[in-house]
Scaffold this motif. Structure first.
Motif, PDB file in Angstrom:
ATOM      1  N   TYR A  11      -1.209   3.478 -13.832  1.00  0.00           N
ATOM      2  CA  TYR A  11      -2.428   4.297 -13.821  1.00  0.00           C
ATOM      3  C   TYR A  11      -2.521   4.993 -15.179  1.00  0.00           C
ATOM      4  CZ  TYR A  11      -6.314   6.717 -11.634  1.00  0.00           C
ATOM      5  OH  TYR A  11      -7.568   7.145 -11.310  1.00  0.00           O
ATOM      6  N   TYR A  33      -1.198   7.273  -9.360  1.00  0.00           N
ATOM      7  CA  TYR A  33      -2.273   8.263  -9.533  1.00  0.00           C
ATOM      8  C   TYR A  33      -1.720   9.665  -9.375  1.00  0.00           C
ATOM      9  CZ  TYR A  33      -6.294  11.137  -8.408  1.00  0.00           C
ATOM     10  OH  TYR A  33      -7.205  12.152  -8.380  1.00  0.00           O
ATOM     11  N   VAL A  34      -0.868   9.872  -8.348  1.00  0.00           N
ATOM     12  CA  VAL A  34      -0.293  11.207  -8.152  1.00  0.00           C
ATOM     13  C   VAL A  34       0.513  11.624  -9.377  1.00  0.00           C
ATOM     14  CG1 VAL A  34       1.303  12.558  -6.743  1.00  0.00           C
ATOM     15  CG2 VAL A  34      -0.297  10.968  -5.649  1.00  0.00           C
ATOM     16  N   ALA A  48      -6.699   1.127 -12.504  1.00  0.00           N
ATOM     17  CA  ALA A  48      -5.333   0.974 -11.993  1.00  0.00           C
ATOM     18  C   ALA A  48      -4.849  -0.453 -12.250  1.00  0.00           C
ATOM     19  CB  ALA A  48      -5.283   1.288 -10.503  1.00  0.00           C
ATOM     20  N   GLU A 108       0.821  -1.226   0.000  1.00  0.00           N
ATOM     21  CA  GLU A 108       0.000   0.000   0.000  1.00  0.00           C
ATOM     22  C   GLU A 108       0.849   1.267   0.000  1.00  0.00           C
ATOM     23  OE1 GLU A 108      -2.450  -0.357   3.384  1.00  0.00           O
ATOM     24  OE2 GLU A 108      -3.697  -1.980   2.562  1.00  0.00           O
ATOM     25  N   TYR A 135       3.114   2.328  -1.954  1.00  0.00           N
ATOM     26  CA  TYR A 135       3.240   2.963  -3.264  1.00  0.00           C
ATOM     27  C   TYR A 135       1.931   2.901  -4.062  1.00  0.00           C
ATOM     28  CZ  TYR A 135       8.247   2.619  -2.277  1.00  0.00           C
ATOM     29  OH  TYR A 135       9.482   2.725  -1.723  1.00  0.00           O
ATOM     30  N   GLU A 136       0.837   2.498  -3.417  1.00  0.00           N
ATOM     31  CA  GLU A 136      -0.414   2.286  -4.148  1.00  0.00           C
ATOM     32  C   GLU A 136      -0.908   3.566  -4.831  1.00  0.00           C
ATOM     33  OE1 GLU A 136      -3.467  -0.160  -5.552  1.00  0.00           O
ATOM     34  OE2 GLU A 136      -1.715  -0.736  -4.357  1.00  0.00           O
ATOM     35  N   SER A 137      -0.775   4.703  -4.155  1.00  0.00           N
ATOM     36  CA  SER A 137      -1.311   5.953  -4.722  1.00  0.00           C
ATOM     37  C   SER A 137      -0.300   6.702  -5.589  1.00  0.00           C
ATOM     38  CB  SER A 137      -1.776   6.875  -3.586  1.00  0.00           C
ATOM     39  OG  SER A 137      -0.688   7.190  -2.725  1.00  0.00           O
TER      40      SER A 137
END
Length: 622
Positions: A152, A53-54, A133, A46, A48-50
């Protein structure tokens, strides 16, 4: 037997109970560690999960996708991705266009750069191009390094900012972050349990045991194998099945302390006890985190407790039995004392009666012993006379050969002496001297023959001394050689490898050998092949002499009576039938053995076994 079975049953029940308790405790401890590892692994995924998207919100990446040939934008994005990689520490961050080709990458200036490579076949690209994703673990096709890929989609600037407008739009590219999960493996290696992470298809891709990596927990379906081949998820790995088999169930209890069913053996594991396998779901891709706890200590502890319990039960049983025996022995001793007193009283009365009987019997036995001693003396004297008579009879039968043996050197001496006279008359002193030397040699030869005859003919005392057996054999052969050679018989005497001493009497032993050799000569005279052989065989305590002839052999009825006195297979008048009987008696007196049998290739074999002298035994031992 019943007591032993009961003790064994107690030990077995104790073993099962302790083992169930120990495995239950191990299960709870292993589950706690598995839950901890699951949480750590989930947090790592988790972390690096976002990040994709960033990065997708960064306008410079969209600008490059809209102007793919712009060198300045490409250089700027490469530098930006490099800074992101250095600060957040993923393996690599790269940008793909709508065809799956890498336009920019954080490793653009390094060997093995992703720029220019086609990744359109990768599932993470396909998922992102479908507007969601992407998540994927696999071996890199460019660097051959495994990693966890997060992706993404990126949309054009005019696609709008609302979720509805993006859902209707088509992505123009994909941003991908590749994460290294190798630190998890290093952390797992520090623990006592083996840890493995498998994908939804059962392929182990991370493990504290490097031999398990890229092995499968179960057979792969054909469509799964095809998909893995297309995506090259694990490169060229063979994906062979992990050699794992289930252990036999240890119990049927449904309680919390019952042994778990997930006990497995894995080939190549050095332990003899099964491993406790537990699994947990982790991550968004239905991965399975597996722990394999070693159970050697649990099984060993159960065995030790069972052994201790069995030993304690055996000790208690033994003590109880000992006390019972002691009490019973005391009762028996008391009864024995009473009975012993009665027997003593009765015995004293019998002793008085028996004493007189014994005195009378003792006097009678002394008279009989005296008579027996006298009879033995007479028998020994008779036997000595029979042996001496046998020797004289043999000398008489050998007289012709002996006379020839002595006549030859006498004739030669006569001729040499006459020649010596003539040579002296002719002043040939040198040649005359040679003749005199030859005459002296012939005299010694005749003297040797006469000495052997005197030694054989004399009456020997029945004493046992060390005797050089090969010399006795040589003397015996010398005395009968003329008789045998006159009948065309060849003598084959194989000497021993070293001088052999036996305990016996040389004259009597020579008499035995002459009897055996003369019998062999008589049996061989009418045979096509005429040979008499003598060989030696040495054992730790005995020497064995074998006298073999090439005659017709001995019939079965004759073999049974061969050593009886006055039994003979020769023609009437050719012998009294005492030679073998006397020989057997002589050999028995030397604590030896004389046997006869037929040879498998024809003829008869007489085997003479004699004990070695003590000094010869010591030499053989050293």
């Amino acid at each position: 037997m019943i007591v032993i079975a009961l003790i064994a049953a107690i030990a077995l029940v104790t073993y099962k109970q302790v083992l169930e308790t120990g495995l239950g405790q191990l299960t709870r401890t292993s589950r706690q560690r598995l839950d901890f590892l699951t949480a750590v692994t989930g947090q790592t995924l988790e972390k690096y999960e976002s990040m994709p998207y960033v990065l997708s919100q960064q306008g410079s990446l969209v600008d490059l996708l809209e102007h793919p040939g712009d060198g300045a934008r490409t250089q700027s994005v490469n530098a930006y991705l490099k800074r992101v990689q250095e600060k957040t520490e993923p393996l690599v961050v790269y940008l793909l266009d709508h065809r799956g080709r890498a336009l920019a990458s954080s490793n653009s200036t390094e060997p093995g750069s992703f720029v220019g490579h086609d990744y359109s076949f990768r599932p993470y690209f396909i998922d992102a191009m479908q507007g969601r994703a992407g998540r994927f673990y696999g071996v890199g096709t460019t660097t051959a390094e495994p990693g966890y890929f997060l992706s993404y989609p990126l949309y054009a600037h005019d696609a709008g900012q609302s979720t509805t407008s993006k859902a209707a739009a088509v992505p123009i590219g994909v941003v991908v972050v590749k994460i290294n999960l190798g630190d998890l493996e290093k952390a797992w290696s520090d623990g006592a349990d083996e840890v493995a992470l498998a994908d939804a298809d059962g392929v182990v891709f991370l493990s504290s045991n490097s031999m398990w990596r890229y092995r499968t927990l179960r057979p792969l379906a054909p469509d799964v194998q095809k998909a893995l081949l297309q995506t090259r998820q694990y490169g060229d790995a063979a994906l062979a099945r992990l050699p794992m088999r289930a252990s036999k169930p240890l119990g049927s209890s449904a309680s919390a302390s019952a042994p778990p069913k997930d006990l497995v053996y894995i080939a190549g594991d050095n332990g003899t006890s099964p491993l406790l396998m537990q699994t947990s779901d982790v991550g968004p891709l239905s991965w399975k985190l597996l722990t394999f706890s070693k159970t050697e200590a649990t099984f060993a502890g159960a065995r030790n407790v069972a052994i201790a319990t069995g030993s304690a039960s055996a000790l208690v049983t033994l003590l109880t039995y000992t006390l019972w025996l002691r009490r019973r022995r005391m009762q028996e001793r008391q009864a024995a004392r009473v009975e012993l007193q009665r027997i003593n009283d009765e015995l004293e009365m019998r002793i008085a009666d028996r004493t007189q009987v014994l005195v009378d019997a003792n006097a009678s036995m002394e008279r009989k012993l005296s008579e027996l001693s006298e009879a033995e003396r007479v028998l020994r004297a008779t036997q000595d006379q029979a042996i001496q008579a046998g020797k004289l009879a043999v000398l008489g039968q050998m007289s012709a050969g002996i006379a020839h043996e002595i006549a030859q050197p006498l004739t030669a001496m006569r001729i040499l002496s006459e020649n010596a006279q003539k040579l002296l008359s002719a002043q040939e002193v040198g040649e005359a001297t040679d003749n005199m030397i030859e005459i002296g040699s012939l005299c010694r030869k005749a003297g040797s023959i006469v000495s052997q005859l005197k030694g054989f003919a004399q009456k020997s005392a029945e004493t046992f001394d060390p005797v050089l057996v090969d010399r006795v054999v040589s003397d015996a052969v010398t005395l009968v050689r003329r008789e045998g050679e006159s009948a065309g018989i060849e003598f084959d005497v194989v000497p021993p490898v070293r001088p052999i001493w036996v305990l016996g009497n040389d004259v009597r032993l020579e008499q035995v050998l002459i009897n055996l050799l003369r019998n062999a000569i008589d049996a061989t005279k009418s045979s096509p092949l005429r040979r008499v052989s003598v060989c030696f065989s040495l054992e730790p305590q005995h020497v064995i002499l074998r006298v073999r002839d090439t005659g017709t052999g001995i019939t079965a009825p004759a073999l049974q009576r061969l050593f009886e006195p006055f039994f003979s297979t020769k023609t009437p008048g050719a012998g009294l039938g005492l030679g073998l009987a006397i020989s057997a008696s002589i050999v028995q007196g030397m604590r030896g053995e004389l046997r006869a049998q037929n040879h498998s290739e024809g003829g008869a074999v007489f085997t003479l076994t004699l004990p070695l002298a003590p000094s010869d035994r010591d030499e053989e031992t050293t």
